[in-house]
Each structure stands twice: as structure tokens, then as C-alpha cells.
Motif scaffolding. Structure first.
Motif, short mmCIF file in Angstrom:
data_model
loop_
_atom_site.label_atom_id
_atom_site.label_comp_id
_atom_site.label_asym_id
_atom_site.label_seq_id
_atom_site.Cartn_x
_atom_site.Cartn_y
_atom_site.Cartn_z
N TYR A 1 -2.60 38.34 59.25
CA TYR A 1 -3.95 38.72 59.23
C TYR A 1 -4.22 39.47 60.53
O TYR A 1 -4.58 40.44 61.03
CB TYR A 1 -5.14 37.34 59.29
CG TYR A 1 -6.72 37.53 58.78
CD1 TYR A 1 -6.38 37.93 56.93
CD2 TYR A 1 -7.79 38.77 59.10
CE1 TYR A 1 -7.49 38.43 56.58
CE2 TYR A 1 -8.35 38.48 58.83
CZ TYR A 1 -8.93 38.57 57.88
OH TYR A 1 -10.16 39.13 57.19
N ASN A 2 -3.87 38.77 61.92
CA ASN A 2 -3.37 39.43 62.63
C ASN A 2 -2.92 40.91 62.62
O ASN A 2 -2.58 41.65 63.81
CB ASN A 2 -2.95 38.62 64.28
CG ASN A 2 -3.83 37.73 64.38
OD1 ASN A 2 -4.82 37.88 64.59
ND2 ASN A 2 -2.76 36.67 64.97
N VAL B 1 -1.65 33.63 59.57
CA VAL B 1 -2.64 34.07 61.09
C VAL B 1 -1.64 35.68 61.07
O VAL B 1 -2.67 36.41 61.55
CB VAL B 1 -2.21 32.90 62.22
CG1 VAL B 1 -2.33 33.54 63.51
CG2 VAL B 1 -3.05 31.87 61.80
N CYS C 1 -3.92 35.63 51.31
CA CYS C 1 -4.47 35.03 52.43
C CYS C 1 -4.34 33.06 52.62
O CYS C 1 -5.16 32.25 52.92
CB CYS C 1 -5.25 35.45 53.67
SG CYS C 1 -4.06 36.27 54.96
N VAL D 1 -9.11 29.10 64.06
CA VAL D 1 -7.56 29.20 63.66
C VAL D 1 -7.52 28.41 65.29
O VAL D 1 -6.27 27.61 64.55
CB VAL D 1 -7.59 30.76 63.77
CG1 VAL D 1 -6.14 30.79 63.99
CG2 VAL D 1 -8.03 31.28 62.44
N SER D 2 -7.30 28.06 66.15
CA SER D 2 -7.00 28.16 67.34
C SER D 2 -6.92 26.21 66.63
O SER D 2 -5.91 25.69 67.41
CB SER D 2 -7.61 28.69 68.71
OG SER D 2 -7.22 29.45 68.86
N GLY E 1 -5.11 25.63 64.34
CA GLY E 1 -3.21 25.18 64.07
C GLY E 1 -3.12 24.42 65.50
O GLY E 1 -1.77 23.73 65.20
#
Length: 188
Positions: free
Chosen positions: A101-102, A98, A143, A65-66, A69
Motif C-alpha cells: 500500500y505504501n 503495508v 491487500c 495501521v500503526s 502493527g
């Protein structure tokens, strides 16, 4: 430019694949009618397995994910009009995924499903657990659609860039040639 787009597409495709594995649980609750108690317990058991999964798997997904992004933000930094439109939309959809989901999915999976009550397949599912399972399935679907939108925007960006490159090549080719003769005109 192509490497960064490739990194974004690979990261988003991986995340979509991870979300599609939830189909085992989500298809039983979103796409089956009527939703049976057995289907709900199967979905709950699936989410319990995820909640008890190895922490390094969660770290790996967070790293993907990081990377995705940061790469989208890096593309946006170029400041071209196409990047602002396509990557701006991609950032919005990616950030929405994100955030959802977070702040919704992960906390529910870790709190509700880490200690699933003992049950028999046809026991009644408690109402709060039922609503959590249905909400998780809906959030996974949202998502998935948002990440599919990121892929669509990246494909549109690729198409627009290649289309403008082809137009520029046509202009260069046309500059070196004499203009075409009009029909009916004679050349001397």
C-alpha cells in the motif's frame, strides 16, 4: 492476552472495511467483463475523490495501521511457540500489506488521480490510466486477502490457546480422581 488480540482484530477489521469501500471502483474493473470505458472512468473518479480527501482521514488510517502493527509485534514479544507461529505469519502478511500500500497504491492515487483529466463518460481512457486503475484494483484485492489471512491466523491462535487451556484443565481434573475401572473388573 485477549485485549491485544482484540486490538489486532479490530484494527485489521477496520482496515479491511476501508479496503472494501474500494469495491465501488474495483468491482467495475476486476469482476465485470468486458471492462467498459464508463466503468474505468467511474473507477478513476472514485480514486480522484480519495486523492483529494481530507489529510486527517489519511492520518487516522495511518494511526490504525500503526496500532495494529505495534500490537502484533507486542504479541510476538511473549516468545511462546504459538505466538511465534501465528503472530509471525500475521506480521509477514500485515507488513506485506503495508509495504504494498505504501509503495504502490498510495503514490499512484496521489500522483495520478489528484489531477484527473476532464472527460465524458464514454471517452477513451488513456492506456497508462487504464493500466494504473487495473493495477490499483489488483493491489486492493491482494491487500484484502492478506488482511483476511491475518484475521484467520489470529482466529487460529485464539483456538489453539483455548484448546491448550482446555487440555490443561482436563489434566488437573484427572489428577484428583482415581483411574477409571476397566470393563469387566470388579471393585473390592
Amino acid at each position: 492476552m485477549g485485549v491485544r488480540a482484540g486490538v489486532v482484530v479490530c484494527a485489521v477489521s477496520f482496515l479491511l472495511g476501508a479496503l472494501f469501500t474500494h469495491w465501488i471502483a474495483d468491482s467495475l474493473t476486476l469482476w465485470k467483463s468486458p471492462v467498459t470505458e464508463q466503468n474505468l472512468w467511474t473507477a478513476a473518479s472514485y480514486y480522484a475523490i480519495i486523492a483529494k480527501g481530507h489529510i486527517y482521514l489519511h492520518y487516522f488510517v495511518a494511526a490504525v495501521v500503526s496500532i495494529g502493527g505495534v500490537t502484533i509485534l507486542w504479541n510476538l514479544r511473549d516468545g511462546e511457540a504459538g505466538n511465534l507461529m501465528f503472530d509471525g505469519g500475521s506480521i509477514f502478511l500485515f507488513a506485506t500489506t503495508v509495504a504494498l500500500y505504501n509503495y504502490s497504491v498510495i503514490p499512484k492515487i496521489l500522483t495520478v488521480f489528484s489531477s484527473l483529466p476532464m472527460h465524458q463518460p464514454n471517452d477513451a481512457v488513456p492506456e497508462d490510466l487504464r493500466s494504473t486503475i487495473l493495477e490499483l484494483a489488483s493491489n486492493n484485492l491482494i491487500c484484502s486477502v492478506a488482511l483476511t489471512g491475518v484475521l484467520g491466523l489470529q482466529a487460529g491462535r485464539f483456538w489453539a490457546e483455548n484448546s491448550s487451556d482446555d487440555d490443561a484443565e482436563d489434566l488437573v481434573d484427572d489428577r484428583g480422581k482415581s483411574p477409571p475401572l476397566e470393563s469387566g473388573a470388579e471393585s473390592s
